[in-house]
Design a protein around this motif. Structure first.
Motif, PDB file in Angstrom:
ATOM      1  N   THR A 143      -8.491  19.874  -0.160  1.00  0.00           N
ATOM      2  CA  THR A 143      -7.869  18.547  -0.199  1.00  0.00           C
ATOM      3  C   THR A 143      -8.856  17.541  -0.772  1.00  0.00           C
ATOM      4  OG1 THR A 143      -6.463  19.033   1.707  1.00  0.00           O
ATOM      5  CG2 THR A 143      -6.817  16.707   1.171  1.00  0.00           C
ATOM      6  N   PHE A 144      -8.392  16.793  -1.762  1.00  0.00           N
ATOM      7  CA  PHE A 144      -9.179  15.731  -2.383  1.00  0.00           C
ATOM      8  C   PHE A 144      -8.540  14.389  -2.022  1.00  0.00           C
ATOM      9  CE2 PHE A 144      -9.710  19.545  -4.818  1.00  0.00           C
ATOM     10  CZ  PHE A 144     -11.042  19.553  -5.217  1.00  0.00           C
ATOM     11  N   ASP A 176      -3.861   5.135  -1.588  1.00  0.00           N
ATOM     12  CA  ASP A 176      -4.684   6.235  -1.108  1.00  0.00           C
ATOM     13  C   ASP A 176      -3.901   7.509  -1.380  1.00  0.00           C
ATOM     14  OD1 ASP A 176      -7.268   5.459   0.439  1.00  0.00           O
ATOM     15  OD2 ASP A 176      -5.796   3.935   1.000  1.00  0.00           O
ATOM     16  N   ILE A 177      -4.503   8.409  -2.159  1.00  0.00           N
ATOM     17  CA  ILE A 177      -3.800   9.607  -2.599  1.00  0.00           C
ATOM     18  C   ILE A 177      -4.597  10.839  -2.191  1.00  0.00           C
ATOM     19  CG2 ILE A 177      -2.850  10.851  -4.573  1.00  0.00           C
ATOM     20  CD1 ILE A 177      -2.624   8.195  -6.040  1.00  0.00           C
ATOM     21  N   LYS A 178      -3.978  11.691  -1.361  1.00  0.00           N
ATOM     22  CA  LYS A 178      -4.577  12.959  -0.965  1.00  0.00           C
ATOM     23  C   LYS A 178      -3.799  14.089  -1.622  1.00  0.00           C
ATOM     24  CE  LYS A 178      -6.254  11.535   3.617  1.00  0.00           C
ATOM     25  NZ  LYS A 178      -6.186  11.811   5.064  1.00  0.00           N
ATOM     26  N   ILE A 179      -4.509  14.974  -2.310  1.00  0.00           N
ATOM     27  CA  ILE A 179      -3.860  16.086  -2.993  1.00  0.00           C
ATOM     28  C   ILE A 179      -4.493  17.391  -2.528  1.00  0.00           C
ATOM     29  CG2 ILE A 179      -3.012  16.955  -5.189  1.00  0.00           C
ATOM     30  CD1 ILE A 179      -4.939  13.829  -5.424  1.00  0.00           C
ATOM     31  N   THR A 180      -3.674  18.316  -2.053  1.00  0.00           N
ATOM     32  CA  THR A 180      -4.143  19.625  -1.609  1.00  0.00           C
ATOM     33  C   THR A 180      -3.701  20.685  -2.613  1.00  0.00           C
ATOM     34  OG1 THR A 180      -4.035  18.957   0.713  1.00  0.00           O
ATOM     35  CG2 THR A 180      -4.098  21.316   0.255  1.00  0.00           C
ATOM     36  N   VAL A 181      -4.667  21.495  -3.052  1.00  0.00           N
ATOM     37  CA  VAL A 181      -4.407  22.509  -4.078  1.00  0.00           C
ATOM     38  C   VAL A 181      -5.118  23.805  -3.673  1.00  0.00           C
ATOM     39  CG1 VAL A 181      -4.100  20.858  -5.950  1.00  0.00           C
ATOM     40  CG2 VAL A 181      -6.402  21.712  -5.407  1.00  0.00           C
ATOM     41  N   HIS A 226       0.829  -1.202   0.000  1.00  0.00           N
ATOM     42  CA  HIS A 226       0.000   0.000   0.000  1.00  0.00           C
ATOM     43  C   HIS A 226       0.863   1.252   0.000  1.00  0.00           C
ATOM     44  CE1 HIS A 226      -2.436   3.232   1.939  1.00  0.00           C
ATOM     45  NE2 HIS A 226      -3.386   2.732   1.180  1.00  0.00           N
ATOM     46  N   TYR A 227       0.449   2.232  -0.803  1.00  0.00           N
ATOM     47  CA  TYR A 227       1.036   3.572  -0.759  1.00  0.00           C
ATOM     48  C   TYR A 227      -0.005   4.547  -0.216  1.00  0.00           C
ATOM     49  CZ  TYR A 227       4.739   2.018  -3.972  1.00  0.00           C
ATOM     50  OH  TYR A 227       5.805   1.369  -4.565  1.00  0.00           O
ATOM     51  N   GLY A 228       0.373   5.310   0.795  1.00  0.00           N
ATOM     52  CA  GLY A 228      -0.434   6.420   1.265  1.00  0.00           C
ATOM     53  C   GLY A 228       0.299   7.702   0.905  1.00  0.00           C
ATOM     54  N   LEU A 229      -0.170   8.396  -0.121  1.00  0.00           N
ATOM     55  CA  LEU A 229       0.515   9.592  -0.614  1.00  0.00           C
ATOM     56  C   LEU A 229      -0.259  10.836  -0.225  1.00  0.00           C
ATOM     57  CD1 LEU A 229       1.358   8.353  -4.238  1.00  0.00           C
ATOM     58  CD2 LEU A 229       2.743   8.117  -2.152  1.00  0.00           C
ATOM     59  N   THR A 230       0.414  11.768   0.433  1.00  0.00           N
ATOM     60  CA  THR A 230      -0.169  13.056   0.797  1.00  0.00           C
ATOM     61  C   THR A 230       0.645  14.132   0.102  1.00  0.00           C
ATOM     62  OG1 THR A 230      -0.862  12.187   2.951  1.00  0.00           O
ATOM     63  CG2 THR A 230      -0.818  14.579   2.693  1.00  0.00           C
ATOM     64  N   VAL A 231       0.018  14.793  -0.857  1.00  0.00           N
ATOM     65  CA  VAL A 231       0.742  15.704  -1.733  1.00  0.00           C
ATOM     66  C   VAL A 231       0.084  17.075  -1.709  1.00  0.00           C
ATOM     67  CG1 VAL A 231       1.380  16.180  -4.140  1.00  0.00           C
ATOM     68  CG2 VAL A 231       1.473  13.842  -3.258  1.00  0.00           C
ATOM     69  N   GLY A 232       0.903  18.124  -1.615  1.00  0.00           N
ATOM     70  CA  GLY A 232       0.430  19.491  -1.777  1.00  0.00           C
ATOM     71  C   GLY A 232       1.114  20.111  -2.974  1.00  0.00           C
ATOM     72  N   TYR A 233       0.344  20.853  -3.797  1.00  0.00           N
ATOM     73  CA  TYR A 233       0.957  21.437  -4.988  1.00  0.00           C
ATOM     74  C   TYR A 233       0.405  22.836  -5.228  1.00  0.00           C
ATOM     75  CZ  TYR A 233       2.689  21.995  -9.764  1.00  0.00           C
ATOM     76  OH  TYR A 233       3.339  22.455 -10.882  1.00  0.00           O
ATOM     77  N   LEU A 278       6.012  21.344  -4.996  1.00  0.00           N
ATOM     78  CA  LEU A 278       5.297  20.184  -4.463  1.00  0.00           C
ATOM     79  C   LEU A 278       5.884  19.782  -3.121  1.00  0.00           C
ATOM     80  CD1 LEU A 278       4.157  17.027  -6.342  1.00  0.00           C
ATOM     81  CD2 LEU A 278       5.677  16.734  -4.377  1.00  0.00           C
ATOM     82  N   THR A 279       5.029  19.481  -2.169  1.00  0.00           N
ATOM     83  CA  THR A 279       5.460  18.862  -0.913  1.00  0.00           C
ATOM     84  C   THR A 279       4.754  17.525  -0.806  1.00  0.00           C
ATOM     85  OG1 THR A 279       3.681  19.934   0.343  1.00  0.00           O
ATOM     86  CG2 THR A 279       5.815  21.060   0.266  1.00  0.00           C
ATOM     87  N   GLY A 280       5.440  16.524  -0.300  1.00  0.00           N
ATOM     88  CA  GLY A 280       4.829  15.211  -0.248  1.00  0.00           C
ATOM     89  C   GLY A 280       5.276  14.382   0.933  1.00  0.00           C
ATOM     90  N   THR A 281       4.386  13.518   1.380  1.00  0.00           N
ATOM     91  CA  THR A 281       4.714  12.482   2.358  1.00  0.00           C
ATOM     92  C   THR A 281       4.213  11.163   1.800  1.00  0.00           C
ATOM     93  OG1 THR A 281       4.513  14.004   4.228  1.00  0.00           O
ATOM     94  CG2 THR A 281       4.374  11.649   4.706  1.00  0.00           C
TER      95      THR A 281
END
Length: 493
Positions: free
Chosen positions: A222-223, A194-199, A65-72, A79-82
């Motif tokens: 955040t989506f 699971d991918i969270k993207i904040t824009v 599993h990948y849990g990606l939390t990304v802000g762009y 881009l910031t990511g965890t």
């Protein structure tokens, strides 16, 4: 993928004598897993030796599993990511690698403990504080940031992180996903995401799977997207910008699969209306595909059309293929949706097996035309063989540049033989075994290898096993020799 605008060693060391005492120490180390001064475990390999991309992927572990939390921020392009990566060690691991291109790593933890790490090219090597035992599940967290890069492939196409005006699109075939998140970047290691993207507020962020949450705080939205089924890293996508995702364009197939579509609102009116009409066919195409290929392997479907980035091709990103407006036509939509079975669910073991993806998806286009008042698959096959399919003589001749199963290099994985001659191989199977057996083989193939990996040998063995008589098996062997592996144009169609 669909590009077509006109056509588509090991190094040995000298043996040395080892003293008996040293042999005893080595034997004890083999039993206990301790070598080199008592350090338990060995590093995982940096690369899985794919014949075309030997440095992609990593050995020693399997990601679940990948849990990606990304802000762009599209304006600063920062881009910031965890990335939280849940995996299982396949051996006693003293270190393991992740593929990551360009971005700065701030810190890494493994099982909540700070881990040492180093960068070398596109490799991020992580050394946990404690050795990971074989069979142990573990969680690694990587915090990173920077300006994600656009990657130029060996064939000149663009992937990775494509930037537009207040927009961005992430596409990853074959290697571009490492431009925006660290991963085991090879098709053989599929995982849930699971991918969270904040824009910035007012923009949308679309990804694979289903939207589970949308929240806005302090001018940023955040989506959260959930993709439960296994997915190869090259199929992950993020589309950022303004999109029309109208309720009238959200529907379900006859089998109840939800459809999510997104259209770039900046398209000219005529192009927009044409695109709407094409995407409205998704439920119909999906119902047809399930009838031909069997049960859909994912929990949602859809499409993304965006003309604000320099894409230049359509791509089968999982559950939501992406298209530039010039590729948003019915035939290409059929192609990319067929990939959800052939390529996304049944995924190649190496990039040398690409014809299994593209040959089937190309043949799906032929079948759709045959079933919907267009040319028969036989007509298309004959036109290709006779050199009458494309307007350009060069495009017609390019079909015979190499056999589908013997691509020469990384730059050739999207060339005409992989698509068109690959489709011709599928048609020759149909011609050899008859329609009833052919459709049984297609459906059985995707069912047997559902959510797993397969190569060309797996396929030919499977087909031969599922024909009814020895005569057909011998005919198939000739198909493999002439059409799948044979150099040049076969003597007869």
């Amino acid at each position: 993928m669909n590009y077509r605008a006109t056509a588509p060693l090991t190094r040995g060391s000298r043996a040395r004598r080892i003293a008996p005492a040293a042999l005893a120490t080595l034997a004890l180390a083999a039993l206990t897993g301790c070598t080199d001064g008592g350090v338990d475990g060995t590093p995982g390999a940096a690369g899985v030796r794919d014949p075309f991309f030997p440095k992609l992927g990593n050995g020693g572990y399997d990601v679940a599993h990948y849990g990606l939390t990304v802000g762009y921020d599209p304006e600063s392009r920062h881009l910031t990511g965890t990335a939280e990566i849940a995996a299982r060690a396949d051996k006693n691991l003293s270190a393991f690698n992740l593929d990551l291109k360009g971005l700065e790593v701030k810190d890494v933890t493994v099982e909540g403990k700070k881990a040492r790490f180093k960068r070398s090219g596109d490799e991020l090597t992580v050394r946990p504080r404690d050795v990971l035992d074989r069979g142990e599940t573990f969680r690694a967290t990587v915090r990173y940031s920077g300006t994600p890069q656009t990657v130029t492939d060996a064939d000149g196409s663009k992937e990775g992180w494509l930037k537009g005006d207040r927009s961005a699109l992430a596409v990853g075939e074959p290697a571009g996903s490492m431009a925006w998140f660290p991963s085991n970047n090879h098709p053989t290691d599929k995982a849930a995401y699971d991918i969270k993207i904040t824009v910035p507020e007012g923009l949308q962020a679309i990804s694979n799977g289903e939207l589970t949450q949308e929240t806005t705080t302090n001018g940023r939205t955040t989506f959260a997207w959930h993709n439960a089924e296994p997915m190869a890293s090259y199929l992950a996508t993020v589309a950022i910008g303004e999109y029309d995702t109208k309720k009238s364009m959200t529907s379900k197939t006859n089998s109840g699969v939800p459809v999510f579509t997104a259209i770039d609102p900046t398209l000219p009116k005529g192009e927009y209306e044409k695109t709407e009409k094409v995407l409205a066919k998704i439920p119909e195409i999906m119902d047809w595909a399930e009838l031909n290929f069997g049960e859909y392997p994912f929990s949602s479907t859809g499409a993304i059309v965006d003309d604000r980035v320099d894409l230049g091709y359509a791509l089968e990103t999982q559950t939501k293929p992406v298209f530039p407006v010039e590729a948003a036509d019915t035939s290409t939509l059929v192609h990319e949706l067929a990939h959800q079975w052939f390529g996304n669910s049944v995924t190649p073991k190496s990039w040398q097996d690409m014809w299994l993806n593209e040959g089937f998806a190309t043949y799906a286009e032929w079948l759709w035309a045959e079933d919907n008042g267009g040319d028969s698959a036989q007509d298309t096959f004959d036109a290709l063989y006779e050199g009458e399919y494309y307007e350009s003589k060069a495009d017609n001749e390019a079909i015979w540049d190499f056999p589908p199963a013997k691509q020469p290099n990384a730059a050739s994985i999207s060339n005409a033989p992989v698509y068109d001659r690959g489709g011709m191989v599928i048609h020759k199977i149909r011609e050899t075994v008859g329609d009833e057996t052919f459709y049984d083989i297609m459906q059985g193939w995707v069912k047997t290898y559902r959510h797993s990996n397969a190569n060309t040998k797996d396929f030919t063995v499977y087909v031969e096993k599922h024909v009814g008589n020895d005569e057909s098996r011998e005919e198939l062997k000739q198909v493999w020799a002439d059409w799948l592996y044979g150099e040049g144009k076969p003597d007869s169609p």
